[in-house]
Design a protein around this motif. Structure first.
Motif, PDB file in Angstrom:
ATOM      1  N   ASN A 284      19.618  15.358  51.654  1.00 45.21           N
ATOM      2  CA  ASN A 284      18.562  15.797  52.562  1.00 45.21           C
ATOM      3  C   ASN A 284      18.438  17.311  52.437  1.00 45.21           C
ATOM      4  O   ASN A 284      19.410  18.041  52.642  1.00 45.21           O
TER       5      ASN A 284
ATOM      6  N   ALA B 128       6.855  17.243  61.211  1.00 46.04           N
ATOM      7  CA  ALA B 128       6.429  15.999  60.556  1.00 46.04           C
ATOM      8  C   ALA B 128       5.543  16.263  59.345  1.00 46.04           C
ATOM      9  O   ALA B 128       5.505  15.457  58.405  1.00 46.04           O
TER      10      ALA B 128
ATOM     11  N   ARG C  23       5.922  18.441  57.066  1.00 47.97           N
ATOM     12  CA  ARG C  23       6.646  18.860  55.860  1.00 47.97           C
ATOM     13  C   ARG C  23       7.692  17.821  55.435  1.00 47.97           C
ATOM     14  O   ARG C  23       8.489  18.079  54.547  1.00 47.97           O
ATOM     15  N   HIS C  24       7.668  16.656  56.074  1.00 46.68           N
ATOM     16  CA  HIS C  24       8.598  15.590  55.701  1.00 46.68           C
ATOM     17  C   HIS C  24       8.120  14.943  54.411  1.00 46.68           C
ATOM     18  O   HIS C  24       7.054  14.333  54.351  1.00 46.68           O
ATOM     19  N   ASN C  25       8.901  15.116  53.352  1.00 46.23           N
ATOM     20  CA  ASN C  25       8.593  14.594  52.021  1.00 46.23           C
ATOM     21  C   ASN C  25       7.225  15.043  51.512  1.00 46.23           C
ATOM     22  O   ASN C  25       6.522  14.309  50.816  1.00 46.23           O
TER      23      ASN C  25
ATOM     24  N   ASP D 142      13.879  13.976  51.890  1.00 43.43           N
ATOM     25  CA  ASP D 142      14.987  13.042  52.018  1.00 43.43           C
ATOM     26  C   ASP D 142      15.745  12.956  50.697  1.00 43.43           C
ATOM     27  O   ASP D 142      15.169  13.164  49.614  1.00 43.43           O
TER      28      ASP D 142
ATOM     29  N   ARG E 235      16.081  21.063  52.652  1.00 45.43           N
ATOM     30  CA  ARG E 235      14.986  21.865  53.184  1.00 45.43           C
ATOM     31  C   ARG E 235      14.758  23.044  52.257  1.00 45.43           C
ATOM     32  O   ARG E 235      15.716  23.736  51.867  1.00 45.43           O
TER      33      ARG E 235
ATOM     34  N   ASP F  38      10.760  19.443  53.764  1.00 42.61           N
ATOM     35  CA  ASP F  38      11.976  18.737  54.157  1.00 42.61           C
ATOM     36  C   ASP F  38      11.991  17.414  53.394  1.00 42.61           C
ATOM     37  O   ASP F  38      11.205  16.507  53.706  1.00 42.61           O
TER      38      ASP F  38
END
Length: 237
Positions: free
Chosen positions: A225, A139, A141-143, A172, A227, A170
């Motif tokens: 998406n 969580a 590294r999400h955006n 979106d 990474r 990561d």
């Protein structure tokens, strides 16, 4: 700003049955005088190891060695008594220093393990060998850029003997973010783990590598998406 593109298909390749390895920079049987290193980043190997197989005990010295699992589980043992098992979301570091022997093996007897093996030249020679590993939340590294390595033991992530910072991200599809280079004289090598991105007008795809230097910042645009691993390293050896 200066840039350098290494497409996935231009990497060196070695298949040993139990090991399938792609080399961004010269390594073992793959020797390319134009692909020796990016600053102090010396090795970036994209390895897949068959179930129950691995690298037997072998020595290293005066190198910072980072392992980042992408799938499966990787087991580490060394002659200093360290023993660890890492999986996706973990980062492992070993400062070889005055000398250490270690083995890296697939911990599973049923599934392959995929991991990145990264070597960085240290800024200090002859240090006491050391080992460490940490786990990181997906969580975080999400955006956003999640720091997983730095030169400072008191900062986020594992640390090494070099003015280097590693980040995972990561993104979106459609998301973009500016990355600020951490230190004057550093460049950033971006490795696309999954998906598609655009940096400085250059379209990048899975397993492409893109070096950027002589700049203080740049924008990463996720075209799907995506990474990413960003390795912020000194450009001078």
């Amino acid at each position: 700003m200066q840039t350098l593109l290494h497409t996935a298909g231009s990497r060196g390749h070695a298949s040993h049955g139990w090991l399938n390895s792609y080399h961004t920079f010269s390594f073992a049987g793959y020797q390319n005088p134009e692909r020796m290193h990016f600053g102090v980043l010396r090795v970036l190997n994209d390895d897949t190891v068959a179930a129950g197989m691995g690298f037997g005990a072998h020595p290293h010295d005066n190198m910072e060695i980072i392992s980042i699992p992408l799938a499966g589980t990787l087991e580490h043992k060394d002659n200093a008594g360290n023993h660890g098992i890492i999986q996706s979301g973990d980062v492992q570091v070993m400062s070889a220093g005055t000398g250490i022997a270690h083995s890296e093996k697939n911990h599973s007897r049923t599934e392959e393990v995929k991991f990145l093996q990264i070597w960085v030249f240290p800024n200090k020679r002859g240090v006491q060998p050391r080992y460490d590993q940490l786990s990181f939340r997906a969580a975080d590294r999400h955006n956003q850029f999640q720091q997983v390595l730095s030169p400072n033991p008191d900062d986020a992530g594992v640390w090494i003997h070099q003015d280097a910072w590693f980040h995972l991200a990561d993104f979106d599809a459609g998301f973009s973010a500016d990355y600020q280079v951490k230190r004057s004289g550093n460049g950033v090598y971006v490795f696309v783990l999954e998906g598609d991105a655009t940096i400085n007008g250059q379209a990048l795809h899975a397993r492409d590598g893109f070096g950027i230097w002589d700049t203080t910042s740049f924008t990463v645009q996720a075209d799907s998406n995506t990474r990413l691993l960003l390795m912020d390293v000194p450009m001078s050896l």
